[in-house]
Design an enzyme around this catalytic site. Structure first.
Site, PDB file in Angstrom:
ATOM      1  N   TYR A 138       0.863  -1.185   0.000  1.00 48.63           N
ATOM      2  CA  TYR A 138       0.000   0.000   0.000  1.00 48.63           C
ATOM      3  C   TYR A 138       0.898   1.233   0.000  1.00 48.63           C
ATOM      4  O   TYR A 138       1.756   1.381   0.872  1.00 48.63           O
ATOM      5  CB  TYR A 138      -0.909   0.014   1.223  1.00 48.63           C
ATOM      6  CG  TYR A 138      -1.819  -1.198   1.316  1.00 48.63           C
ATOM      7  CD1 TYR A 138      -3.113  -1.155   0.807  1.00 48.63           C
ATOM      8  CD2 TYR A 138      -1.366  -2.387   1.891  1.00 48.63           C
ATOM      9  CE1 TYR A 138      -3.947  -2.267   0.876  1.00 48.63           C
ATOM     10  CE2 TYR A 138      -2.193  -3.499   1.961  1.00 48.63           C
ATOM     11  CZ  TYR A 138      -3.476  -3.437   1.450  1.00 48.63           C
ATOM     12  OH  TYR A 138      -4.296  -4.543   1.518  1.00 48.63           O
ATOM     13  N   HIS A 191      -7.036   0.041  -2.239  1.00 44.35           N
ATOM     14  CA  HIS A 191      -6.414  -1.157  -2.806  1.00 44.35           C
ATOM     15  C   HIS A 191      -4.889  -1.031  -2.758  1.00 44.35           C
ATOM     16  O   HIS A 191      -4.341   0.066  -2.911  1.00 44.35           O
ATOM     17  CB  HIS A 191      -6.861  -1.352  -4.254  1.00 44.35           C
ATOM     18  CG  HIS A 191      -8.279  -1.829  -4.382  1.00 44.35           C
ATOM     19  ND1 HIS A 191      -8.673  -3.104  -4.046  1.00 44.35           N
ATOM     20  CD2 HIS A 191      -9.400  -1.194  -4.803  1.00 44.35           C
ATOM     21  CE1 HIS A 191      -9.957  -3.243  -4.262  1.00 44.35           C
ATOM     22  NE2 HIS A 191     -10.429  -2.103  -4.723  1.00 44.35           N
ATOM     23  N   LYS A 235      -2.623  -4.123 -10.193  1.00 36.76           N
ATOM     24  CA  LYS A 235      -1.438  -3.791  -9.429  1.00 36.76           C
ATOM     25  C   LYS A 235      -0.211  -3.767 -10.351  1.00 36.76           C
ATOM     26  O   LYS A 235      -0.236  -4.338 -11.440  1.00 36.76           O
ATOM     27  CB  LYS A 235      -1.215  -4.783  -8.291  1.00 36.76           C
ATOM     28  CG  LYS A 235      -2.424  -4.903  -7.353  1.00 36.76           C
ATOM     29  CD  LYS A 235      -2.148  -5.824  -6.205  1.00 36.76           C
ATOM     30  CE  LYS A 235      -3.436  -6.232  -5.500  1.00 36.76           C
ATOM     31  NZ  LYS A 235      -4.282  -5.117  -5.120  1.00 36.76           N
TER      32      LYS A 235
END
Length: 344
Positions: A279, A290, A321
């Protein structure tokens, strides 16, 4: 129009300069109207019928002679997409000396509408097949073009200086009572803020619990114990972790510490097949966004199998990601490498 192969380059006369170099950015000019072509450029012109033969060799014979098939697949694909590109050869137009000396670069690709003489480079590109291993240390600031067994192409953009920093600025208290158990550390009386503000550990009584003991992974426990946050022997935590993971633990701890010290919050990446999910924009667990990155920790001399690299990048992209690799041997610094799919 015929051509000759001489010392690794193909030479073409007649009006070759006007037809191929001036009009379409192939090769480099010689005296008069002659030009020199790299084998892959000559193969492309042979495939188009612009050159009839090279020393009597047709396209099929020339590919067999030069072994330029993988480079040809990439070169033709990029040409078909509207790019001009130059083989990374010394003295080729648009190719700097440092690129020509770099064994990891096969092509210099120019932006659409630009060519070798415009002084602008879009990509530095390396070509490989799906069965060839690629050294992690050779990537970064290049595009890796992988030709699979069907002849399909996948492009990976690699960056050797990705930003891995975040916004977390929490400093936990010190001297918290904790126990080292089978494969984790349990902190029984930690302030709620250690979890809520620092996102260290998970509630031992379940993620829906509002309070109670924290269970910490060995990498979290070692990091906090080394900084005096936990009243537990840091060497004992590290020793147990090495028994569980071997030398890999030291590398993971080094990467974890670097991410925490940069203001990011790394947590277990087990669900995604990675070492950490990270994060970077973090205020509290109550306002958790997210995770931005997946991080896999590897040694500096690690080599990628393109198939495994594709799996990592595909998975990261599928869960929105970025895929990041931490190259470290745990005794020196860390080289960060991000890899992402690219559509030229």
């Amino acid at each position: 129009m015929d051509a000759t192969l001489h010392e690794g380059v193909v030479r073409v006369g007649d009006d070759a300069r006007q037809r191929f170099y001036d009009a379409r950015g192939y090769g480099r000019p010689l005296d008069g109207n002659r030009i020199e072509l790299a084998p892959v450029e000559a193969a492309h012109l042979l495939s188009r019928g612009d050159i009839d033969a090279v020393d009597g060799m047709d396209f099929r014979e020339f590919l067999a002679e030069t072994g330029a098939v993988l480079s040809f697949v990439v070169y033709k694909d990029l040409r078909d997409r509207g790019f001009y590109l130059s083989p990374a050869r010394a003295a080729w137009p648009g190719v700097d000396d440092d690129v020509a000396d770099d064994d990891g670069v096969d092509f210099v690709v120019y932006p659409r509408g630009k060519g070798p003489t415009d002084g602008v480079v879009e990509h530095r590109m390396r070509v490989t097949g799906e069965r060839e291993r690629v050294a992690a240390g050779s990537l970064g600031d290049v595009v890796l073009a992988v030709v699979d067994e069907d002849g399909d192409l996948t492009y990976f953009d690699t960056d050797s200086a990705p930003d891995v920093g975040g916004t977390e600025s929490y400093d936990p208290p010190t001297g918290l009572d904790a126990d080292l158990l089978a494969d984790r550390v349990v902190c029984y009386e930690s302030p709620d803020e250690v979890y809520e503000r620092g996102f260290y550990g998970q509630r031992l009584f379940g993620r829906n619990a509002d309070d109670g003991p924290l269970q910490l992974s060995l990498v979290e426990g070692a990091y906090l114990a080394q900084r005096g946050v936990l009243d537990v022997d840091a060497d004992a935590v590290v020793g147990l972790a090495r028994d569980v993971e071997g030398d890999r633990f030291d590398r993971r701890l080094r990467a974890y510490a670097a991410l925490r010290d940069a203001g990011s919050v790394p947590k277990s990446g087990f669900k995604f097949g990675a070492d950490f999910r990270v994060y970077t924009d973090f205020d509290s667990v109550s306002d958790l966004s997210h995770s931005a990155d997946l991080v896999r920790v590897v040694t500096p001399d690690h080599t990628f199998a393109p198939r495994d690299l594709s799996l990592d990048v595909r998975l990261a992209g599928g869960v929105r990601k970025r895929m990041v690799f931490a190259l470290t041997d745990a005794t020196e610094g860390i080289d960060w490498l991000s890899v992402a799919r690219l559509t030229p």
